[in-house]
Write a protein that holds these residues in place. Structure first.
Motif, PDB file in Angstrom:
ATOM      1  N   GLN A  68       0.818  -1.204   0.000  1.00 15.22           N
ATOM      2  CA  GLN A  68       0.000   0.000   0.000  1.00 15.22           C
ATOM      3  C   GLN A  68       0.858   1.263   0.000  1.00 15.22           C
ATOM      4  OE1 GLN A  68      -3.676   0.445  -0.024  1.00 15.22           O
ATOM      5  NE2 GLN A  68      -2.620   2.283  -0.749  1.00 15.22           N
ATOM      6  N   ARG A  69       1.884   1.276   0.845  1.00 19.26           N
ATOM      7  CA  ARG A  69       2.759   2.440   0.916  1.00 19.26           C
ATOM      8  C   ARG A  69       3.575   2.591  -0.362  1.00 19.26           C
ATOM      9  NH1 ARG A  69       6.361   2.549   6.085  1.00 19.26           N
ATOM     10  NH2 ARG A  69       7.038   4.471   5.028  1.00 19.26           N
ATOM     11  N   ASP A 121       2.659   1.628  -3.373  1.00 19.00           N
ATOM     12  CA  ASP A 121       1.733   2.148  -4.380  1.00 19.00           C
ATOM     13  C   ASP A 121       1.509   3.645  -4.201  1.00 19.00           C
ATOM     14  OD1 ASP A 121       1.500  -0.305  -5.503  1.00 19.00           O
ATOM     15  OD2 ASP A 121      -0.627  -0.573  -5.116  1.00 19.00           O
ATOM     16  N   ASP A 122       1.349   4.073  -2.955  1.00 16.55           N
ATOM     17  CA  ASP A 122       1.156   5.499  -2.686  1.00 16.55           C
ATOM     18  C   ASP A 122       2.373   6.313  -3.119  1.00 16.55           C
ATOM     19  OD1 ASP A 122      -1.344   5.026  -1.634  1.00 16.55           O
ATOM     20  OD2 ASP A 122      -0.695   5.053   0.448  1.00 16.55           O
ATOM     21  N   LEU A 133       2.536   9.120  -6.114  1.00 16.21           N
ATOM     22  CA  LEU A 133       3.010  10.482  -5.874  1.00 16.21           C
ATOM     23  C   LEU A 133       4.101  10.876  -6.858  1.00 16.21           C
ATOM     24  CD1 LEU A 133       3.115  13.069  -4.144  1.00 16.21           C
ATOM     25  CD2 LEU A 133       4.742  11.897  -2.644  1.00 16.21           C
ATOM     26  N   TRP A 138      -3.130   7.706 -11.740  1.00 17.73           N
ATOM     27  CA  TRP A 138      -4.222   7.815 -10.777  1.00 17.73           C
ATOM     28  C   TRP A 138      -5.136   6.593 -10.851  1.00 17.73           C
ATOM     29  CZ3 TRP A 138      -5.054  10.867  -6.735  1.00 17.73           C
ATOM     30  CH2 TRP A 138      -6.317  10.863  -6.154  1.00 17.73           C
ATOM     31  N   ARG A 154      -4.383   4.109  -7.485  1.00 22.52           N
ATOM     32  CA  ARG A 154      -5.401   4.368  -6.473  1.00 22.52           C
ATOM     33  C   ARG A 154      -6.254   3.132  -6.228  1.00 22.52           C
ATOM     34  NH1 ARG A 154      -5.517   7.923  -2.657  1.00 22.52           N
ATOM     35  NH2 ARG A 154      -7.797   7.887  -2.675  1.00 22.52           N
ATOM     36  N   HIS A 209      -6.782   1.335  -2.758  1.00 22.65           N
ATOM     37  CA  HIS A 209      -7.569   1.924  -1.673  1.00 22.65           C
ATOM     38  C   HIS A 209      -8.998   1.381  -1.635  1.00 22.65           C
ATOM     39  CE1 HIS A 209      -4.648   4.898  -0.298  1.00 22.65           C
ATOM     40  NE2 HIS A 209      -4.298   5.015  -1.562  1.00 22.65           N
TER      41      HIS A 209
END
Length: 277
Positions: A109-110, A112-113, A117, A263, A267, A270
Motif C-alpha cells: 500500500q505504501r 503504491d502510494d 506520488l 491515478w 489508487r 484503496h
C-alpha cells in the motif's frame, strides 16, 4: 491453452512497448514511466514485480539508446563533460541504492502510494515543460563551482531515488537538470543523461536481486522479451518521426496521459476488494 495465453500476452506486450517507445522517442524519453502503470493495470503484476521488470527493460533500452546516439553524438563530446556525469552520479548511486532497499521492505500500500506520488509529480513536470520549455542553455544556473557541485549531488540523490522507485531511467529529470544547472546543450544533455542513467539503474537493479519478486524476470520472461523488443523498435521509430508532431503538444498530451494512468492504476489499492488481495 496456456501457450495461447502466453503468446497473446507477449503480443500485447510487444504492441504496448512499441506504442510507448514510439511516443517517448518522439520527445526523447524511453517511456518507462508509462510502462509501469501498464504492467500493473493491464498485465496484473504486483507493484514491486512491475518495478523490477520495468527496470530490466529500461536497462536494455537505455544501453541501446546510448549506442544509437553515439553515431550522432561522438564520445569525445561526452568526455569533455564527464565531470557533469560524475557530479550527478555521486548522488544518484547513493539515492538508487537507498530507495531500492527501502522499497524492498515497504508494504504494498505504501509503495503504491509512493509510486503514485512520484508519477503525478513527473506528469506535472511534463506539463510544465510543455508550457514553458527547457530551451538550449549556455550559462550554468549556479555560477559558483562548489555550490554547483553541491546542487548536483543533491539533484542526483533525488533522481536516483526516483529511478530506483519506478524502474525508470530518469531522463525527464536528468535532462532539465543538466541543461539548467550546468548550461549544457540540450542534445548533448540527452546523451549525458543516458551515461548517468545506466550505472544508476544498474545499482538499483542489483539491489533488487535480493527480493523474491526478482523471480518475475523468469516467470514473465516471454512478456519481458516482447516488451523490451517493442520498446526498442518503438524508440527507434519515434526517433525517426521526430518533429512530426509539435513537441510541446505531444509532451503535454503524454503528461496528461501519465497523470490519468497513474491515478487510475495506483489508487486501486484503496478500494476494499483490492486491499483484501
Amino acid at each position: 491453452m496456456e501457450l495461447t495465453m502466453v503468446r497473446h500476452r507477449s503480443e500485447r506486450g510487444f504492441l504496448a512497448g512499441f506504442a510507448i517507445g514510439s511516443l517517448g522517442g518522439m520527445i526523447g524519453l524511453g517511456g518507462a514511466e508509462f510502462r509501469l502503470p501498464l504492467l500493473v493495470r493491464v498485465f496484473r503484476l504486483r507493484s514491486l514485480e512491475a518495478v523490477i521488470l520495468n527496470k530490466a527493460t529500461s536497462l536494455i533500452v537505455v544501453s541501446t539508446a546510448l549506442l544509437t546516439r553515439s553515431i550522432n553524438i561522438p564520445v569525445h563530446s561526452l568526455w569533455s563533460h564527464i565531470d557533469v556525469a560524475f557530479n550527478l552520479l555521486a548522488g544518484s548511486l547513493i539515492g538508487a541504492w537507498w530507495a531500492a532497499g527501502h522499497a524492498l521492505t515497504m508494504p504494498r500500500q505504501r509503495l503504491d502510494d509512493l509510486i503514485l506520488l512520484v508519477l503525478l509529480c513527473l506528469g506535472i513536470l511534463m506539463l510544465g515543460e510543455a508550457l514553458h520549455g527547457i530551451g538550449p542553455s549556455a550559462k550554468p544556473l549556479v555560477a559558483n563551482p562548489l555550490f554547483r557541485i553541491a546542487f548536483g549531488i543533491a539533484a542526483g540523490l533525488l533522481i536516483g531515488m526516483v529511478a530506483a522507485t519506478l524502474g525508470v531511467a530518469g531522463g525527464e529529470l536528468l535532462i532539465p537538470t543538466i541543461v539548467l544547472l550546468y548550461g549544457v546543450d540540450i542534445k548533448l544533455a540527452g546523451s549525458l543523461s543516458l551515461v548517468v542513467s545506466l550505472p544508476t539503474m544498474l545499482v538499483g537493479f542489483l539491489r533488487y536481486r535480493s527480493s523474491e519478486a526478482f523471480a518475475v524476470l523468469h516467470q514473465e520472461s516471454a512478456l519481458f522479451k516482447a516488451l523490451t523488443a517493442g520498446s526498442i523498435l518503438g524508440a527507434i521509430a519515434g526517433g525517426l518521426m521526430l518533429g512530426l508532431l509539435p513537441s510541446n503538444q505531444l509532451t503535454a498530451g503524454l503528461g496528461l496521459l501519465l497523470l490519468f494512468s497513474a491515478w487510475k492504476t495506483f489508487r486501486h489499492t484503496h478500494s476494499p476488494e483490492n486491499q483484501a488481495c
